[in-house]
Enzyme design. Structure first.
Site, PDB file in Angstrom:
ATOM      1  N   VAL A  91       0.810  -1.226   0.000  1.00 30.33           N
ATOM      2  CA  VAL A  91       0.000   0.000   0.000  1.00 30.33           C
ATOM      3  C   VAL A  91       0.840   1.270   0.000  1.00 30.33           C
ATOM      4  CG1 VAL A  91      -1.938  -1.123   1.147  1.00 30.33           C
ATOM      5  CG2 VAL A  91      -0.211   0.078   2.529  1.00 30.33           C
ATOM      6  N   SER A 171      -7.613   4.166  15.929  1.00 22.29           N
ATOM      7  CA  SER A 171      -7.151   3.659  17.207  1.00 22.29           C
ATOM      8  C   SER A 171      -7.268   4.751  18.253  1.00 22.29           C
ATOM      9  CB  SER A 171      -5.700   3.189  17.118  1.00 22.29           C
ATOM     10  OG  SER A 171      -5.164   2.908  18.403  1.00 22.29           O
ATOM     11  N   TYR A 184       3.148   4.699  15.802  1.00 22.02           N
ATOM     12  CA  TYR A 184       1.761   4.280  15.589  1.00 22.02           C
ATOM     13  C   TYR A 184       0.800   5.406  15.963  1.00 22.02           C
ATOM     14  CZ  TYR A 184      -2.320   1.148  15.810  1.00 22.02           C
ATOM     15  OH  TYR A 184      -3.545   0.543  15.631  1.00 22.02           O
TER      16      TYR A 184
END
Length: 294
Positions: A91, A171, A184
């Site tokens: 991706v 998230s 992240y």
């Protein structure tokens, strides 16, 4: 790229079959939807691919591991009778993403639902200054460059068709900082800005975008995270699927540009709620009424 061609109708989808009526409608609620799910070979992506296919969507799965992806999409097709396609691609590679979307469109039709699920996480629970720079940046790229490239390739087709929906797997770490998952957290925060940008620019074209946080699903990735060592309370995959299906079916369009959380949000409540102002959006909180940036 590896293709899984169209399958004949599953017995449960046959006209006049046993799923006629309310149950049949539930199973076919996404008939006509062409879904592209990244990271579909395992984990949450695999659950989403099957859940969407079970509701009648044609599903293209995209992942880096060709063999595992083909096996997964074979299993989805066999279990649901849905049309599926397996496309091996990274991706974060622009040419690979463009070629993948071209193939999906040629084989299944224009994508009407994009699910940006693929993404990496910090390899070690360490402060930012102790992280491996290359791995740290790979995580950010997977969470930001990947969703950008997929949306860049898919959304023009949605605009031309009069609309579509984009789901970014979000998230809670995107809504707050983290001392040991800085890559992240940064990536997921940026992904929320991508979602809001798509929602704002896409509204006039019928394009809607959502952040869907899956909670903590029992997957290989989450079990490898020290912060989840010994965890026994996991979010149910079916709760993630239920929210994704409701989004895909157009039942939660008033939440476009906002954050939803599986395992905490109730679909029926969301359907009946009209969010106001900046509810469920990432914002800087003022320190008080006199704060000049409030």
């Amino acid at each position: 790229m590896i293709e899984k061609g169209p399958r004949p109708p599953h017995p449960s989808q046959a006209q006049g079959g046993p799923l006629d009526g309310a149950e049949g409608h539930r199973k076919r609620v996404l008939a006509g939807t062409v879904a592209l799910v990244t990271g579909a070979s395992a984990g949450i992506g695999r659950h989403l691919a099957q859940g969407l296919a079970e509701r009648g969507a044609a599903v293209a799965g995209l992942a880096r591991s060709a063999d595992r992806l083909l096996t997964a999409m074979d299993e989805v097709a066999d279990a649901t009778g849905a049309r599926t396609l397996a496309v091996a691609a990274d991706v974060t590679h622009p040419d690979a993403v463009r070629a993948a979307v071209t193939q999906v469109t040629a084989e299944l039709g224009p994508v009407t639902l994009l699910v940006n699920n693929a993404g990496l996480i910090d390899a070690a629970e360490v402060p930012l200054w102790e992280a491996d720079p290359a791995q740290w940046w790979q995580v950010v790229e997977s969470q930001v460059r990947g969703p950008f490239l997929l949306a860049h390739a898919v959304v023009p087709g949605m605009v031309a068709a009069g609309g579509g929906r984009v789901i970014g797997l979000g998230s809670g770490l995107g809504t707050r900082g983290s001392d040991v998952y800085s890559a992240y957290s940064a990536g997921k925060s940026a992904q929320m800005r991508i979602t809001e940008g798509l929602a704002l620019a896409g509204a006039a074209h019928g394009v809607r975008a959502f952040d869907l946080a899956p909670g903590v699903i029992d997957t290989g990735m989450t079990r490898a995270m020290p912060m989840h060592a010994g965890r026994t309370d996991w979010t149910r995959p079916e709760d993630v699927v239920a929210l994704a299906v409701a989004i895909a079916a157009g039942e939660l369009d008033q939440w476009s540009g906002r954050f939803l959380r599986a395992g905490a949000d109730d679909v029926a409540t969301l359907r009946a709620t009209m969010p106001a102002g900046t509810a469920r959006q990432l914002r800087l909180q003022p320190y008080g009424d006199t704060d000049p940036v409030g």
